[in-house]
Motif scaffolding. Structure first.
Motif, PDB file in Angstrom:
ATOM      1  N   SER A 221      41.069 -36.204  26.848  1.00 57.10           N
ATOM      2  CA  SER A 221      40.345 -35.917  25.503  1.00 57.10           C
ATOM      3  C   SER A 221      39.806 -34.730  25.722  1.00 57.10           C
ATOM      4  O   SER A 221      39.948 -33.703  24.962  1.00 57.10           O
ATOM      5  CB  SER A 221      39.780 -37.098  24.695  1.00 57.10           C
ATOM      6  N   LYS A 243      42.064 -34.975  16.953  1.00 53.58           N
ATOM      7  CA  LYS A 243      42.371 -36.210  17.520  1.00 53.58           C
ATOM      8  C   LYS A 243      43.312 -37.088  16.614  1.00 53.58           C
ATOM      9  O   LYS A 243      43.944 -37.812  17.223  1.00 53.58           O
ATOM     10  CB  LYS A 243      40.561 -36.964  17.598  1.00 53.58           C
ATOM     11  N   ILE A 247      46.931 -38.699  18.326  1.00 56.02           N
ATOM     12  CA  ILE A 247      47.041 -40.286  18.372  1.00 56.02           C
ATOM     13  C   ILE A 247      48.355 -40.786  17.576  1.00 56.02           C
ATOM     14  O   ILE A 247      49.310 -41.366  17.947  1.00 56.02           O
ATOM     15  CB  ILE A 247      45.899 -41.165  17.827  1.00 56.02           C
ATOM     16  N   LYS A 263      47.168 -49.839  20.426  1.00 56.91           N
ATOM     17  CA  LYS A 263      46.255 -49.780  21.411  1.00 56.91           C
ATOM     18  C   LYS A 263      46.242 -48.228  21.859  1.00 56.91           C
ATOM     19  O   LYS A 263      44.837 -47.825  22.699  1.00 56.91           O
ATOM     20  CB  LYS A 263      46.274 -50.681  22.662  1.00 56.91           C
ATOM     21  N   ASN A 265      45.237 -44.698  22.424  1.00 56.03           N
ATOM     22  CA  ASN A 265      44.123 -44.090  21.879  1.00 56.03           C
ATOM     23  C   ASN A 265      44.200 -42.376  22.529  1.00 56.03           C
ATOM     24  O   ASN A 265      45.288 -42.010  22.894  1.00 56.03           O
ATOM     25  CB  ASN A 265      42.868 -44.838  22.424  1.00 56.03           C
ATOM     26  N   THR A 268      45.262 -41.923  26.159  1.00 56.62           N
ATOM     27  CA  THR A 268      46.444 -42.964  26.764  1.00 56.62           C
ATOM     28  C   THR A 268      47.326 -41.518  27.355  1.00 56.62           C
ATOM     29  O   THR A 268      47.629 -40.668  26.748  1.00 56.62           O
ATOM     30  CB  THR A 268      47.061 -43.491  25.697  1.00 56.62           C
TER      31      THR A 268
END
Length: 549
Positions: A221, A243, A247, A263, A265, A268
């Motif tokens: 990130s 963001k 995602i 799950k 994020n 990932t």
């Protein structure tokens, strides 16, 4: 002069870190034709059959008037005690010599050899240098202690850093136990910032901007935001939209179970499409919402224009094709890792990552991502080994050495945001990498500008000529106080000479690095010779065509 003959010398002063020796006739104080000089070794024997070895740091001359009215000279040698030879074994430290010492002689080659050879088990000896004061004496380092702890090579321009790196890596790739055919099990990744090592390693796995594929979707990130967002603007709208878009794109491209999909994020490491993010941002920037009297501008209407422009510039920048091009959507995570550790079509001990063509604004991100991937490879490989065998004692049986050329370029002692990604990745390796079989070799001509967190984790140092006082003082501060005056030689070392110190060497030494073959392309340009030649024509258009590619 035979070693058994009495030499005209005696100890006149013993201090904790200094021994003074009086010599009446210097011409007698030598072995064969070898003249003593600053840096030569002497042996000081006591009545308990212990022999102290010391190195001459300086000398002074005293004039004496003899009874017959003539003048004579005597010499005072100031020496630094290195340690004791007892029962053929060398022990560092010089405080166990019996007083008074029995006699003083120049050290023999066997005496000096005993310092280095007997201190390191034969199977662990790794060679790349000789003693500067006596090139017939090779200096082994403990190969395990040298490579499984971090290494720093520092020196001014022209001191021989590149040749030293090449010699060490060439020797590592050639070392074998037995006579088996093929590669040994060394795994080295070299970050080459000046494109100078390809000539030294013609068989290496070579990656540059035209051959390397580094998928942006593997960025974490912080790295993603550094690449695509103007972090100095501190725009929360940009961050939130980015963001959310990332995602959403990751989930849309994921084909696994629904519970896993939910799950996913920001961090990932799975594929997403940056063009999805661009389209998402454009829709938010143009979004209208219902109002009392018809449609009205949405909350982000017109506020993301700068963000969209930055995204478009990044996506369309041909210099970033290795990071953002179409091929990054086709390469797998597995093949991304394989290209960096030499497990490709033709396996290789060394992977050279040529950073010279990487745009400076993404240099930190590039180094950060590769470093982090290699660290996490070591982490998960260790986890797998201990899962398969709980009694395993070796964390990683394919340990990695990461070599960072001119490390101050991407891990400086600076808090600027453009260096944050690479600093965090490499600082983590410096602090934790050894547990997972990932170690560092840093080189720099400006050690005072390297992150102190990283530099202070190094256990082995090769300090070459340093002329900048700030760099000299920085290195001195990190090295032991018991170095005597060896450390003061840093400004006067010749090219290829170094102060070799650390856990891997028997004792601190002024060493001469052996010549590497083949050599890196770091030779100085012979300006004056070239200037004296006839005017040369240059095809500037051809250069510009390459420049624009």
């Amino acid at each position: 002069m035979e070693e058994s003959q009495i030499v005209n010398a005696e100890v006149v002063s013993v201090l904790p870190n200094k021994i003074k020796i009086l010599v009446n006739k210097l011409e007698d104080f030598q072995i064969a034709e070898e003249k003593l000089k600053v840096g030569s070794y002497v042996r000081i024997a006591d009545n308990d059959n212990a022999v102290m070895l010391a190195v001459i740091e300086n000398y002074s001359i005293e004039s004496l008037e003899l009874p017959d009215g003539t003048a004579d000279r005597r010499y005072i040698l100031e020496t630094y005690p290195l340690g004791i030879i007892r029962d053929g074994l060398f022990e560092r430290g010089g405080d166990t010599i019996a007083i008074p010492p029995k006699d003083v002689k120049p050290a023999t080659k066997n005496d000096i050899d005993s310092i280095y050879i007997n201190a390191i088990p034969e199977n662990n000896r790794f060679y790349f240098s000789t003693l500067s004061s006596n090139p017939d004496i090779t200096i082994p380092v403990d190969g395990n202690r040298f490579f499984n702890k971090h290494i720093a090579i520092v020196g001014s321009t022209g001191s021989g850093k590149s040749h030293t790196v090449a010699k060490i890596l060439q020797s590592a790739a050639e070392s074998k136990e037995g006579t088996y055919e093929g590669l040994n099990n060394s795994h080295i990744v070299l970050f080459d910032i000046h494109a100078e090592y390809k000539t030294a390693f013609p068989e290496a796995n070579y990656l540059d901007v035209s051959s390397m594929v580094l998928p942006y979707w593997l960025l974490n990130s912080e790295e993603l935001q550094e690449l695509f967002i103007d972090t100095e603007a501190n725009d929360h709208n940009q961050r939130n939209v980015f963001k959310e878009a990332v995602i959403e794109s990751k989930r849309n491209h994921f084909t696994g179970p629904q519970e896993t999909k939910e799950k996913i994020n920001f961090d990932t490491p799975i594929i997403f499409d940056i063009k999805d993010v661009l389209q998402f941002a454009k829709s938010k920037n143009e979004e209208t919402v219902p109002g009392r009297s018809g449609a009205k501008q949405g909350p982000l209407y017109g506020k993301l224009s700068n963000f969209i422009s930055r995204l478009e510039n990044r996506i369309n920048d041909v210099r970033l094709s290795f990071l953002l091009g179409e091929q990054v959507q086709r390469i797998t995570f597995e093949n991304t890792i394989k290209q960096f550790i030499g497990y490709n079509d033709s396996c290789s001990n060394l992977t050279i990552i040529d950073l010279s063509g990487i745009p400076f604004e993404v240099l930190s991100i590039t180094v950060s991502l590769i470093s982090r991937l290699l660290f996490e490879f070591g982490y998960y490989y260790k986890t797998l080994r201990f899962t398969d065998n709980p009694d395993e004692t070796i964390n990683n049986d394919v340990p990695l050495l990461l070599v960072y050329e001119e490390a101050h370029k991407y891990v400086p002692n600076s808090e600027l945001s453009k260096y944050r990604a690479s600093k965090e990745s490499i600082e983590r390796i410096a602090k934790e990498g050894r547990k997972y079989g990932v170690t560092l070799l840093l080189t720099s001509q400006r050690p005072s500008e390297i992150s102190e967190t990283i530099f202070s984790q190094c256990n082995n140092f090769i300090a070459m000529r340093l002329t900048n006082p700030n760099d000299q003082n920085y290195v001195k501060r990190l090295l032991p106080d018991t170095m005597g005056q060896l450390i003061d030689k840093l400004p006067t070392l010749k090219s290829g000479e170094c102060l070799l110190i650390g856990d891997a060497v028997a004792m601190p030494s002024i060493a001469k690095i052996e010549e590497c073959d083949p050599k890196p392309s770091s030779t100085d340009i012979p300006y004056f010779e070239l200037w004296k030649q006839q005017w040369k024509e240059v095809d500037i258009q051809l250069i510009l065509d390459m420049w624009r590619q």
